[in-house]
Design a protein around this motif. Structure first.
Motif, PDB file in Angstrom:
ATOM      1  N   TYR A 235      24.696 -17.041 -20.843  1.00 34.11           N
ATOM      2  CA  TYR A 235      24.735 -17.482 -22.239  1.00 34.11           C
ATOM      3  C   TYR A 235      25.563 -18.749 -22.463  1.00 34.11           C
ATOM      4  CZ  TYR A 235      23.063 -12.641 -22.758  1.00 34.11           C
ATOM      5  OH  TYR A 235      22.355 -11.472 -22.648  1.00 34.11           O
ATOM      6  N   VAL A 422      22.467  -6.337 -33.623  1.00 29.05           N
ATOM      7  CA  VAL A 422      22.302  -6.850 -32.264  1.00 29.05           C
ATOM      8  C   VAL A 422      21.568  -5.837 -31.394  1.00 29.05           C
ATOM      9  CG1 VAL A 422      23.450  -7.940 -30.305  1.00 29.05           C
ATOM     10  CG2 VAL A 422      24.536  -8.019 -32.571  1.00 29.05           C
ATOM     11  N   ALA A 482      21.445  -9.149 -26.920  1.00 28.19           N
ATOM     12  CA  ALA A 482      22.283  -9.566 -25.789  1.00 28.19           C
ATOM     13  C   ALA A 482      22.291  -8.438 -24.757  1.00 28.19           C
ATOM     14  CB  ALA A 482      23.698  -9.894 -26.256  1.00 28.19           C
ATOM     15  N   SER A 508      28.100 -10.526 -28.097  1.00 26.13           N
ATOM     16  CA  SER A 508      27.693 -11.537 -29.081  1.00 26.13           C
ATOM     17  C   SER A 508      28.873 -11.941 -29.953  1.00 26.13           C
ATOM     18  CB  SER A 508      26.574 -10.985 -29.971  1.00 26.13           C
ATOM     19  OG  SER A 508      25.479 -10.576 -29.192  1.00 26.13           O
ATOM     20  N   THR A 573      18.438 -14.178 -27.346  1.00 21.70           N
ATOM     21  CA  THR A 573      19.832 -14.124 -26.877  1.00 21.70           C
ATOM     22  C   THR A 573      20.561 -15.432 -27.181  1.00 21.70           C
ATOM     23  OG1 THR A 573      19.143 -14.888 -24.683  1.00 21.70           O
ATOM     24  CG2 THR A 573      19.276 -12.498 -25.023  1.00 21.70           C
TER      25      THR A 573
END
Ligand SMILES: *[C@@H]1O[C@H](CO)[C@@H](O)[C@H](O)[C@H]1NC(C)=O
Ligand SMILES: *[C@@H]1O[C@H](CO)[C@@H](O)[C@H](O)[C@H]1NC(C)=O
Ligand SMILES: *[C@@H]1O[C@H](CO)[C@@H](O)[C@H](O)[C@H]1NC(C)=O
Ligand SMILES: *[C@@H]1O[C@H](CO)[C@@H](O)[C@H](O)[C@H]1NC(C)=O
Ligand SMILES: *[C@@H]1O[C@H](CO)[C@@H](O)[C@H](O)[C@H]1NC(C)=O
Length: 590
Positions: A235, A422, A482, A508, A573
């Motif tokens: 990420y 999420v 995520a 996240s 994501t």
């Protein structure tokens, strides 16, 4: 809602009858005319009526008064959270929020007078004065609300609570009272520790089915064991520590006696973030919460949440907020936590709050769900980003152990448009959906403007598949996704791996906290309520779309991840560097 249990429904009918009879009979000369305010038709799945309540048993109730201008607050929150609006980033003070939320003078006077007639003096338990709390004997509560409180047991956990199936308030006060609670909301104990898995090779093999090539810049081990280093690579999360610690607290909510163990955290940092060894977190307790440090009582959920905030958002001050059992808000303290945070100074109040607990939407009444959602909207108004995991039951609800469902089961509080929900993803990038990622459409909240086009495009794309199983007018969730599988944690002195959207929310939250760090350094306001930004053209460009995988449940394959927003992985994501670009920061200069 299909309930296989016959006996609770029968109890429900007789209780309801009792409640209705009470309305008629408990109305002696001079009493006010009562009107049913809220009711449910049956005892919810998973609960049984287990006994009566002794007349003298003291019970504590809260009366949520109608707010002065909640629509005005909603409008303002959208304005200050929409990057296209000139008011973007101009978060309110708690005092400004209270002006919208406070009860009307007329409503407060009328309700206080009613209580006074019954020799009850309420105390105010919220910043704005819109929540009144009373503690009275059960017999008096029965009389006050023309009802009959009973004891109900949550079968699986054995936890008992005092509830009813219907209650009344004076007809003339109906416009002034949102709801009285806890009354008809039956909240199952929030889910406990996330699933613990052995190294999950099955899911990694599943990746072979995908057409897109797997990029080679990720260590192969990240396909089966996910560490902070893997997430940094996945990420774009920086390894450098945050620098602007002032006013940038990252809050981690802890419920149901889940304790965050310092020794486990140090073991985790020692192995996986040696540069952060000895970094710790602050503790805040609400409703009698504690944080027992006995290693054997280390909570799987709590250590997961704390290890992937302290260990991922290096340099960001983390506060573990332990919510105890002494709560009277009917939702395990989920409203109390907001009341507490709104009362804090800007320096102490978290700018990002992550919560990895949730329930099925139907367990909580519409009125109480609105109350919870309005509370989180207030946090958004003062500039806190509120993230929740979407749940682990695919389209079948919040839990890995899905309920027997004939229609899809939305989760809470994901249906609230003022939180960021999420979902879960897995595998080396480009990631696929975790098959337990809860997603779908709320039955309580209509689709908010910021995702209206996304939701209608998705629904159009599936045509009449699942018609009747989900609500086409509801708020769609999750918003983003995520990593949610194979996440390595230190727990009770050992390393293990866990799965669940419980992991996705803190991961996240750490990314947004690191973005806030850069915003603060640049003299800009923090992100606050995220969704209008996330769904904007700039915001969505910072997410990697997840287009493969499904979230099965209720004897269906569930929804499919697809190009664009979908009710499995949302917009996709997050990517930290692209988020910096999206908020107008050139990350190369930092
Ligand atoms: C961490 O703290 C312990 C105990 O105070 C100390 O012995 C150790 O040197 C510290 N380690 C680092 C890397 O700061
Ligand atoms: C779900 O339904 C099946 C088939 O009707 C039944 O065997 C099973 O016990 C049910 N499970 C639960 C948790 O009610
Ligand atoms: C999700 O995937 C795992 C591993 O492939 C499998 O064991 C499980 O049954 C799947 N769950 C559902 C609900 O299909
Ligand atoms: C669908 O959602 C709307 C709100 O968006 C609600 O009014 C309606 O009752 C819901 N339908 C069902 C079956 O729950
Ligand atoms: C977990 O750790 C303890 C001590 O830290 C050790 O005694 C135990 O054997 C470990 N358990 C496993 C399953 O590795």
């Amino acid at each position: 809602m299909a309930q296989p249990f016959c006996s609770p429904a029968m109890i429900a009918t007789s209780l309801l009858l009792a409640a209705i009879l009470a309305v008629v009979s408990a109305n002696p000369l001079g009493r006010r005319a009562m009107a049913i305010h809220e009711k449910r038709n049956a005892v919810p799945a998973g609960f049984v009526q287990s006994g009566s309540v002794p007349a003298s048993k003291e019970i504590t109730l809260r009366i949520a008064l109608t707010n002065t201008d909640i629509a005005g607050l909603e409008k303002t929150v959208y304005e200050i959270s929409d990057p296209a609006n000139t008011l973007y980033g101009q978060h309110l003070t708690p005092e400004q929020v209270a002006e919208f939320v406070k009860p009307t003078a007329e409503g407060l006077a009328a309700v206080t007078e009613w209580l006074s007639e019954n020799d009850i003096s309420p105390k105010s338990v919220s910043n704005a004065g819109d929540l009144l709390q009373i503690t009275i004997p059960a017999s008096k509560a029965d009389e006050l609300l023309s009802t009959k409180f009973s004891t109900f047991k949550h079968v699986e956990s054995g936890v008992e609570s005092i509830r009813t199936l219907a209650y009344s308030v004076p007809a003339s006060l109906k416009p002034h009272i949102q709801f009285v609670h806890p009354t008809i909301a039956f909240t199952a104990p929030l889910r406990g520790p996330p699933g613990v898995t052995a190294i999950n090779t099955k899911r990694a093999l599943g990746q072979k089915k995908r057409k897109d090539p797997i990029e080679e810049r990720y260590p192969a081990s990240c396909a089966t064991v996910v560490t902070p280093a893997c997430l940094q690579a996945f990420y774009g999360i920086p390894t450098a520590k945050a620098t602007s610690s002032a006013n940038n607290v990252l809050g981690v909510a802890g419920y149901v006696e889940q304790f965050a163990n310092q020794a486990d955290l140090q073991r985790f940092l020692g192995a996986l973030r040696p540069d952060l060894v000895n970094t710790t977190f602050s503790l805040q307790t609400i409703d009698g919460g504690t944080n027992d440090q006995t290693l054997a009582n280390s909570g799987g959920e709590a250590v997961l949440d704390i290890e992937y905030t302290v260990g991922l958002a290096g340099g960001v001050p983390v506060t573990f907020i332990s919510v105890g059992e002494d709560n009277n808000d009917g939702v395990m303290g989920a409203i109390d936590i907001v009341t507490s945070l709104l009362g804090e100074t800007d320096e102490v109040r978290p700018k990002v709050l992550t919560t990895s607990y949730g329930v099925n939407e139907e367990d909580i009444t519409i009125a109480l769900s609105r109350g919870v959602c309005q509370a989180y909207m207030q946090l958004g108004a003062v500039g806190t980003s509120v993230l929740f995991s979407s749940g682990d039951g695919g389209v079948g609800g919040s839990d890995f152990q899905q309920v027997n469902c004939t229609v899809f089961v939305p989760t809470a509080p994901s249906g609230c448009p003022f939180i960021t929900s999420v979902g879960g993803s897995v595998g080396l990038p480009p990631q696929v959906a975790a098959n337990f990622s809860s997603g779908g459409f709320s039955n309580y909240f209509t689709v908010p403007y910021y995702q209206a086009n996304d939701v209608s495009a998705y629904i159009a794309s599936i045509g009449d598949q699942y018609a009747g199983l989900y609500n086409t007018t509801g708020r769609g969730y999750p918003d983003i996704a995520a990593q949610a599988e194979n996440v390595k944690i230190a727990w009770k002195g050992n390393f293990t791996q866990v799965e669940g959207t419980s992991a996705a929310s803190p991961i996240s939250a750490s990314i947004f906290a690191l973005v806030n760090d850069k915003l603060i350094a640049a003299g800009k306001p923090v992100l606050g309520f995220l969704n209008p930004f996330l769904y904007s053209a700039a915001g969505r460009a910072a997410f990697t779309d997840v287009t493969y995988g499904t979230n099965p449940g209720c004897n269906t394959d569930g929804f499919s991840a697809s190009t664009g927003w979908d009710p499995v992985t949302g917009l996709g994501t997050p990517n930290y560097e692209l988020l910096l670009t999206a908020v107008g920061l050139d990350h190369h200069s930092h």
